[in-house]
Design an enzyme around this catalytic site. Structure first.
Site, PDB file in Angstrom:
ATOM      1  N   GLN A  37       0.818  -1.219   0.000  1.00 35.53           N
ATOM      2  CA  GLN A  37       0.000   0.000   0.000  1.00 35.53           C
ATOM      3  C   GLN A  37       0.850   1.266   0.000  1.00 35.53           C
ATOM      4  OE1 GLN A  37      -2.245  -0.691   3.618  1.00 35.53           O
ATOM      5  NE2 GLN A  37      -0.386  -1.301   4.687  1.00 35.53           N
ATOM      6  N   TYR A  67      -9.538   5.371  20.069  1.00 36.75           N
ATOM      7  CA  TYR A  67      -9.721   4.111  19.334  1.00 36.75           C
ATOM      8  C   TYR A  67      -8.955   2.971  20.013  1.00 36.75           C
ATOM      9  CZ  TYR A  67      -9.136   0.870  15.351  1.00 36.75           C
ATOM     10  OH  TYR A  67      -9.111  -0.231  14.530  1.00 36.75           O
ATOM     11  N   GLN A  68      -7.685   3.188  20.277  1.00 34.62           N
ATOM     12  CA  GLN A  68      -6.835   2.085  20.776  1.00 34.62           C
ATOM     13  C   GLN A  68      -7.301   1.621  22.157  1.00 34.62           C
ATOM     14  OE1 GLN A  68      -4.477   1.784  18.342  1.00 34.62           O
ATOM     15  NE2 GLN A  68      -3.539   3.775  17.948  1.00 34.62           N
ATOM     16  N   ASP A 143       0.803 -12.910   7.168  1.00 35.07           N
ATOM     17  CA  ASP A 143      -0.650 -12.921   7.021  1.00 35.07           C
ATOM     18  C   ASP A 143      -1.278 -13.527   8.289  1.00 35.07           C
ATOM     19  OD1 ASP A 143      -3.261 -13.686   6.385  1.00 35.07           O
ATOM     20  OD2 ASP A 143      -2.751 -13.996   4.269  1.00 35.07           O
ATOM     21  N   GLY A 144      -2.162 -12.777   8.917  1.00 34.17           N
ATOM     22  CA  GLY A 144      -2.775 -13.243  10.160  1.00 34.17           C
ATOM     23  C   GLY A 144      -3.560 -14.531  10.002  1.00 34.17           C
ATOM     24  N   ASP A 161      -7.161  -5.083  14.289  1.00 39.32           N
ATOM     25  CA  ASP A 161      -7.081  -3.631  14.122  1.00 39.32           C
ATOM     26  C   ASP A 161      -6.716  -3.352  12.666  1.00 39.32           C
ATOM     27  OD1 ASP A 161      -6.632  -0.951  14.213  1.00 39.32           O
ATOM     28  OD2 ASP A 161      -4.753  -1.085  15.334  1.00 39.32           O
ATOM     29  N   SER A 162      -7.727  -3.314  11.831  1.00 42.36           N
ATOM     30  CA  SER A 162      -7.462  -3.259  10.390  1.00 42.36           C
ATOM     31  C   SER A 162      -7.758  -1.887   9.815  1.00 42.36           C
ATOM     32  CB  SER A 162      -8.333  -4.291   9.678  1.00 42.36           C
ATOM     33  OG  SER A 162      -9.678  -3.885   9.732  1.00 42.36           O
ATOM     34  N   SER A 163      -7.273  -1.675   8.609  1.00 39.32           N
ATOM     35  CA  SER A 163      -7.743  -0.544   7.829  1.00 39.32           C
ATOM     36  C   SER A 163      -9.098  -0.926   7.214  1.00 39.32           C
ATOM     37  CB  SER A 163      -6.696  -0.126   6.790  1.00 39.32           C
ATOM     38  OG  SER A 163      -6.170  -1.251   6.149  1.00 39.32           O
ATOM     39  N   ASP A 164      -9.557  -0.194   6.246  1.00 37.66           N
ATOM     40  CA  ASP A 164     -10.930  -0.385   5.750  1.00 37.66           C
ATOM     41  C   ASP A 164     -11.008  -1.495   4.685  1.00 37.66           C
ATOM     42  OD1 ASP A 164     -11.965   1.649   7.392  1.00 37.66           O
ATOM     43  OD2 ASP A 164     -11.098   3.135   6.053  1.00 37.66           O
TER      44      ASP A 164
HETATM   45  N1  SPM Z   1      -4.038   1.330  15.391  1.00 37.25           N
HETATM   46  C1  SPM Z   1      -4.857   2.175  14.610  1.00 37.25           C
HETATM   47  C2  SPM Z   1      -5.102   1.634  13.242  1.00 37.25           C
HETATM   48  C3  SPM Z   1      -6.372   2.160  12.685  1.00 37.25           C
HETATM   49  N2  SPM Z   1      -7.218   1.158  12.193  1.00 37.25           N
HETATM   50  C4  SPM Z   1      -8.513   1.622  11.771  1.00 37.25           C
HETATM   51  C5  SPM Z   1      -8.418   2.632  10.714  1.00 37.25           C
HETATM   52  C6  SPM Z   1      -9.756   2.954  10.110  1.00 37.25           C
HETATM   53  C7  SPM Z   1      -9.639   4.121   9.186  1.00 37.25           C
HETATM   54  N3  SPM Z   1     -10.835   4.406   8.492  1.00 37.25           N
HETATM   55  C8  SPM Z   1     -11.972   4.667   9.259  1.00 37.25           C
HETATM   56  C9  SPM Z   1     -13.187   4.612   8.436  1.00 37.25           C
HETATM   57  C10 SPM Z   1     -14.357   4.405   9.300  1.00 37.25           C
HETATM   58  N4  SPM Z   1     -15.526   4.274   8.570  1.00 37.25           N
END
Ligand code: SPM
Length: 286
Positions: A37, A67-68, A143-144, A161-164
């Site tokens: 990425q 968030y964390q 890879d998890g 804890d993923s991205s989208d």
């Molecule tokens: N440790 C933090 C990593 C963040 N993981 C989540 C990121 C999400 C980003 N996009 C948010 C969109 C929500 N609809």
């Protein structure tokens, strides 16, 4: 598409059409392409350093704790005795930092597929990456899903804890990945995953939660507020393997933990599961 125009970073995303979050840039610290990425780290004028993956804000130093802390402490305080914890993704180290606040946890594994995220977080987000310094942490750059296949019936808590769900993280929002987490959980275990946003993504959240009810007990949804994610909030899908409900914490944080927490508390743990009517109806029906 240019991410930075006239000194402002603009977060435009397919998943939040017609809206954008903009942050003023003081200095670009790193911009490059990993195996998976686009990776951008910049110093902002008002939000500290910011990590952006494929054009999407992952953390700002100013609000990341919202968030964390919630993603880590909701499952950890809901579980009666979490000793072995797995983090999938979370390469910035912030979730590790939170788990490390728990003396009862004996082993912490992290599986991050993108080693560049770890490297640049250690360099530019030290207040998060401090999580890697805990001696209980074992890091796997892989890879998890493969790691979980090799470690079945093994973890008390798994946090994804993923991205989208666009690009490398899209598989993490699919039923086979949840099945893999289920197999890797011990009986009584809990998973907590990045659950997107009720204002924007009920079309993703509802079918996924309906589908995992076939496998998991106690499939629940909580959320946190966070100014720099789209629509100012993000949710968590929390599900158990015969765990009982996660809606109430099973113990109070110690005085030392309270002193180290800026967002999580026992009160907000319970409040996080109380959804606005439209979201409750959208996810759970009536
Ligand atoms: N440790 C933090 C990593 C963040 N993981 C989540 C990121 C999400 C980003 N996009 C948010 C969109 C929500 N609809």
């Amino acid at each position: 598409m240019d991410l930075i125009i006239d000194g402002w970073f603009h977060e435009r995303g397919e998943l939040w059409p017609g809206q954008a979050m903009s942050l003023q840039v003081k200095k670009v610290l790193y911009h490059g392409r990993s195996k998976f990425q686009d990776v951008l780290v910049f110093e902002s004028t008002n939000h500290g350093n910011v990590l952006v993956l494929d054009g999407v804000i992952q953390v700002t130093e100013r609000d990341e704790f919202a968030y964390q802390e919630m993603m880590a402490h909701i499952p950890l305080f809901a579980h009666p005795n979490p000793e072995k914890v797995l983090v999938i993704g979370g390469g910035d180290g912030g979730i590790l930092r939170e788990i490390a606040k728990r003396p009862g946890v004996k082993e912490i594994y992290i599986c991050e597929i993108d080693g560049d995220v770890i490297e640049y977080s250690k360099k530019y987000l030290p207040s998060l990456a401090v999580g890697y310094d805990d001696p209980r942490v074992t890091v796997k750059v892989m890879d998890g899903a493969i790691f979980m296949d090799e470690n079945q019936d093994n973890f008390d808590v798994i946090i994804t804890d993923s991205s989208d769900p666009i690009g490398p993280a899209s598989v993490l929002f699919e039923t086979p990945f949840y099945n893999a987490m289920h197999k890797s959980l011990r009986d009584g275990g809990i998973v907590c995953t990045q659950g997107e946003n009720v204002w924007l993504h009920l079309d993703i959240i509802k079918p996924l939660m309906d589908s995992i009810k076939q496998t998991y007990t106690d499939v629940e949804y909580a959320y946190t507020t966070i100014p720099t994610y789209p629509s100012g909030q993000i949710g968590f899908i929390i599900a158990g393997k015969n765990s009982g409900s996660s809606k109430a914490p099973r113990r109070e944080p110690t005085k030392e933990q309270v002193d180290s927490l800026k967002y999580y508390s026992s009160e907000i743990h319970e409040a996080a599961f109380v959804l606005p009517a439209f979201a409750k109806k959208g996810i759970f029906g009536a």
